[in-house]
Design a protein around this motif. Structure first.
Motif, PDB file in Angstrom:
ATOM      1  N   LEU A 124       0.412  -1.107  -0.288  1.00 36.56           N
ATOM      2  CA  LEU A 124       0.036   0.206  -0.214  1.00 36.56           C
ATOM      3  C   LEU A 124       1.005   1.152   0.222  1.00 36.56           C
ATOM      4  N   ALA A 125       2.009   1.211   0.654  1.00 37.33           N
ATOM      5  CA  ALA A 125       3.033   2.397   0.913  1.00 37.33           C
ATOM      6  C   ALA A 125       3.516   2.940  -0.824  1.00 37.33           C
ATOM      7  N   ASP A 126       3.786   1.759  -1.420  1.00 35.84           N
ATOM      8  CA  ASP A 126       3.611   2.460  -2.960  1.00 35.84           C
ATOM      9  C   ASP A 126       3.421   2.805  -4.236  1.00 35.84           C
ATOM     10  N   THR A 127       1.814   2.678  -2.693  1.00 40.82           N
ATOM     11  CA  THR A 127       0.729   3.794  -3.984  1.00 40.82           C
ATOM     12  C   THR A 127       0.661   5.158  -3.428  1.00 40.82           C
ATOM     13  N   LEU A 128       0.486   5.692  -2.943  1.00 39.17           N
ATOM     14  CA  LEU A 128       0.900   6.859  -1.755  1.00 39.17           C
ATOM     15  C   LEU A 128       1.926   7.771  -2.647  1.00 39.17           C
ATOM     16  N   GLY A 129       2.048   8.786  -2.926  1.00 36.25           N
ATOM     17  CA  GLY A 129       2.646   9.940  -2.961  1.00 36.25           C
ATOM     18  C   GLY A 129       3.543  10.432  -2.210  1.00 36.25           C
ATOM     19  N   GLY A 130       4.475  10.873  -2.721  1.00 40.00           N
ATOM     20  CA  GLY A 130       5.748  11.791  -1.859  1.00 40.00           C
ATOM     21  C   GLY A 130       5.697  13.250  -2.156  1.00 40.00           C
ATOM     22  N   PRO A 131       6.848  13.035  -1.274  1.00 38.74           N
ATOM     23  CA  PRO A 131       7.149  15.237  -1.645  1.00 38.74           C
ATOM     24  C   PRO A 131       7.707  15.551  -2.637  1.00 38.74           C
ATOM     25  N   ASP A 132       6.465  16.337  -3.095  1.00 36.16           N
ATOM     26  CA  ASP A 132       7.418  16.962  -4.597  1.00 36.16           C
ATOM     27  C   ASP A 132       8.432  18.024  -4.454  1.00 36.16           C
ATOM     28  N   VAL A 133      10.014  18.110  -5.253  1.00 37.08           N
ATOM     29  CA  VAL A 133       9.853  19.538  -4.654  1.00 37.08           C
ATOM     30  C   VAL A 133      10.202  20.808  -5.703  1.00 37.08           C
ATOM     31  N   SER A 134       9.042  20.664  -6.418  1.00 33.90           N
ATOM     32  CA  SER A 134       9.130  21.848  -7.596  1.00 33.90           C
ATOM     33  C   SER A 134       8.334  22.784  -7.118  1.00 33.90           C
ATOM     34  N   TYR A 135       7.084  21.566  -5.946  1.00 32.75           N
ATOM     35  CA  TYR A 135       6.711  22.404  -5.216  1.00 32.75           C
ATOM     36  C   TYR A 135       7.272  23.893  -4.616  1.00 32.75           C
ATOM     37  N   ASP A 136       8.514  23.505  -3.740  1.00 32.34           N
ATOM     38  CA  ASP A 136       9.129  24.520  -3.263  1.00 32.34           C
ATOM     39  C   ASP A 136       9.665  24.918  -4.256  1.00 32.34           C
ATOM     40  N   LEU A 137      10.098  24.809  -5.496  1.00 30.54           N
ATOM     41  CA  LEU A 137      10.945  25.519  -6.646  1.00 30.54           C
ATOM     42  C   LEU A 137       9.889  26.763  -7.277  1.00 30.54           C
ATOM     43  N   VAL A 138       8.179  26.622  -6.958  1.00 27.26           N
ATOM     44  CA  VAL A 138       7.387  27.249  -6.801  1.00 27.26           C
ATOM     45  C   VAL A 138       7.488  28.455  -6.136  1.00 27.26           C
ATOM     46  N   VAL A 139       7.013  27.569  -4.865  1.00 29.49           N
ATOM     47  CA  VAL A 139       7.315  29.155  -3.905  1.00 29.49           C
ATOM     48  C   VAL A 139       8.673  29.690  -3.392  1.00 29.49           C
ATOM     49  N   ASP A 140       9.804  29.076  -4.076  1.00 25.47           N
ATOM     50  CA  ASP A 140      10.875  30.442  -4.294  1.00 25.47           C
ATOM     51  C   ASP A 140      10.803  31.370  -5.264  1.00 25.47           C
ATOM     52  N   ARG A 141      10.250  30.935  -6.701  1.00 25.06           N
ATOM     53  CA  ARG A 141       9.974  31.813  -7.687  1.00 25.06           C
ATOM     54  C   ARG A 141       9.163  32.977  -7.476  1.00 25.06           C
ATOM     55  N   GLU A 142       8.150  32.766  -6.877  1.00 25.37           N
ATOM     56  CA  GLU A 142       7.036  34.278  -6.275  1.00 25.37           C
ATOM     57  C   GLU A 142       8.190  34.590  -5.637  1.00 25.37           C
ATOM     58  N   SER A 143       8.465  33.909  -4.414  1.00 31.00           N
ATOM     59  CA  SER A 143       8.933  34.659  -3.317  1.00 31.00           C
ATOM     60  C   SER A 143       9.829  35.804  -4.043  1.00 31.00           C
ATOM     61  N   ALA A 144      10.774  35.566  -5.408  1.00 29.50           N
ATOM     62  CA  ALA A 144      11.959  36.261  -5.598  1.00 29.50           C
ATOM     63  C   ALA A 144      11.170  37.368  -6.705  1.00 29.50           C
ATOM     64  N   LYS A 145      10.366  37.017  -7.349  1.00 30.54           N
ATOM     65  CA  LYS A 145      10.294  37.520  -8.597  1.00 30.54           C
ATOM     66  C   LYS A 145      10.155  39.396  -8.019  1.00 30.54           C
ATOM     67  N   GLU A 146       8.866  39.473  -7.182  1.00 26.14           N
ATOM     68  CA  GLU A 146       8.929  41.469  -7.052  1.00 26.14           C
ATOM     69  C   GLU A 146      10.559  41.758  -7.020  1.00 26.14           C
ATOM     70  N   SER A 147      11.025  40.972  -5.802  1.00 29.17           N
ATOM     71  CA  SER A 147      12.581  41.283  -5.583  1.00 29.17           C
ATOM     72  C   SER A 147      13.142  41.464  -7.260  1.00 29.17           C
ATOM     73  N   LEU A 148      13.077  40.766  -7.345  1.00 31.25           N
ATOM     74  CA  LEU A 148      14.594  41.244  -9.190  1.00 31.25           C
ATOM     75  C   LEU A 148      13.321  42.181  -9.743  1.00 31.25           C
ATOM     76  N   ARG A 149      12.326  42.109  -9.528  1.00 34.10           N
ATOM     77  CA  ARG A 149      11.816  43.750 -10.699  1.00 34.10           C
ATOM     78  C   ARG A 149      12.178  44.689 -10.191  1.00 34.10           C
ATOM     79  N   ARG A 150      12.475  44.748  -9.250  1.00 27.79           N
ATOM     80  CA  ARG A 150      12.968  46.418  -8.029  1.00 27.79           C
ATOM     81  C   ARG A 150      14.341  46.152  -8.545  1.00 27.79           C
ATOM     82  N   LEU A 151      15.089  45.042  -9.067  1.00 29.92           N
ATOM     83  CA  LEU A 151      16.577  45.809  -8.901  1.00 29.92           C
ATOM     84  C   LEU A 151      16.422  46.740 -10.170  1.00 29.92           C
ATOM     85  N   PRO A 152      18.100  47.594 -10.175  1.00 30.56           N
ATOM     86  CA  PRO A 152      18.078  48.372 -11.551  1.00 30.56           C
ATOM     87  C   PRO A 152      18.145  46.799 -13.299  1.00 30.56           C
ATOM     88  N   GLU A 153      18.022  47.645 -13.541  1.00 34.08           N
ATOM     89  CA  GLU A 153      18.280  46.909 -15.382  1.00 34.08           C
ATOM     90  C   GLU A 153      19.138  46.628 -15.637  1.00 34.08           C
TER      91      GLU A 153
END
Length: 279
Positions: A197-226
């Motif tokens: 039964l354990a083989d049918t269960l999903g595990g942690p998806d590191v892609s979600y952490d990547l999405v969170v990191d990108r969204e957290s950094a998006k506004e800061s990147l926009r405020r950087l000089p060109e």
């Protein structure tokens, strides 16, 4: 008070001289005189001895009631102990002026056993409301299936029989399968050889952490000089070396390195909720 679980002798049934309803079982002794004596006694060893005598006399009846609940996943000795506890409570709370003891003790003992199943026998803690829905659905399904050849009752049939909504019936049906848990190491049915039964269960998806990191950094990147945004883009998205970036912008490689370090530190601090240090 220790309760002797080996007691099995039925007490002899004496003639009923109290005017109460007739006893219907051989394990219902006449203890009216003991109860009358118990109510007049002060707390102490003598009163405890009379109380123990009453409990011992009625213990076979408690065992009989416990036997009704055998084969439900609980050891009969444990059920007898629970029934004995219910008997003790019944003896302590009984008022001889209000009727026969058996009429009071039977529902008290039965309720104690049912409470034991409700509160202790679930592998997972289930809300009482869901437990009650489970019991109603279980009884209704049994009653509807009593007719020979009758098909398995549907959710709508159970809802009509119990007066519950179909959602409530669905919750009760789900609870029927939740009384005990299944090990995650349990093998799946034939056809899925080697899988648990354990083989049918999903595990942690590191892609979600990547999405969170990108969204957290998006506004800061926009405020950087060109220029800093361009440098970070060339370095991390076009995979250019610092030397090539320096040649394209006409600045030193050391300057590019400092700009990358400073920009990354600023984005990281702002993403973590800390004000960036302006250099």
């Amino acid at each position: 008070m220790l309760i002797d679980m080996s007691t099995s002798r039925p007490a002899t049934s004496a003639p009923n001289t109290t005017g109460h309803s007739r006893r219907t079982h051989d394990d219902a002794p006449d203890t009216a005189r003991l109860f009358a004596r118990l109510t007049t006694m002060e707390e102490g060893p003598e009163r405890d001895a009379v109380r123990d005598e009453i409990v011992t006399a009625w213990l076979p009846m408690a065992h009989r009631i416990a036997g009704r609940f055998r084969d439900r996943g609980e050891a009969i000795e444990d059920l007898r102990q629970v029934a004995a506890l219910g008997l003790v409570k019944a003896v302590d709370r009984f008022d001889p002026e209000r009727g026969a003891f058996e009429s009071y003790a039977v529902p008290t003992i039965t309720g104690e056993i049912k409470r034991h199943f409700r509160d202790r026998m679930w592998a997972l803690r289930v809300p009482r409301r869901v437990q009650e829905l489970r019991n109603k659905v279980r009884v209704a399904r049994r009653e509807l299936a009593q007719t020979p050849g009758a098909p398995e009752p549907s959710t709508a049939d159970l809802a009509a029989h119990t007066g519950l909504t179909e959602d409530e019936v669905a919750a009760g049906l789900e609870a029927l399968e939740s009384f005990s848990t299944l090990s995650l190491d349990a093998e799946l049915p034939a056809g899925d050889d080697g899988y648990s039964l354990a083989d049918t269960l999903g595990g942690p998806d590191v892609s979600y952490d990547l999405v969170v990191d990108r969204e957290s950094a998006k506004e800061s990147l926009r405020r950087l000089p060109e220029r800093e945004r361009a440098i970070l883009y060339m370095r991390f998205f076009e995979d250019m070396t610092q030397s090539r970036i320096a040649d394209r912008l006409g600045i030193s490689q050391m300057h590019v390195s400092r700009l990358i370090s400073r920009s990354c530190a600023q984005v990281r601090q702002e993403a973590m909720g800390r004000p960036a240090e302006r250099g």
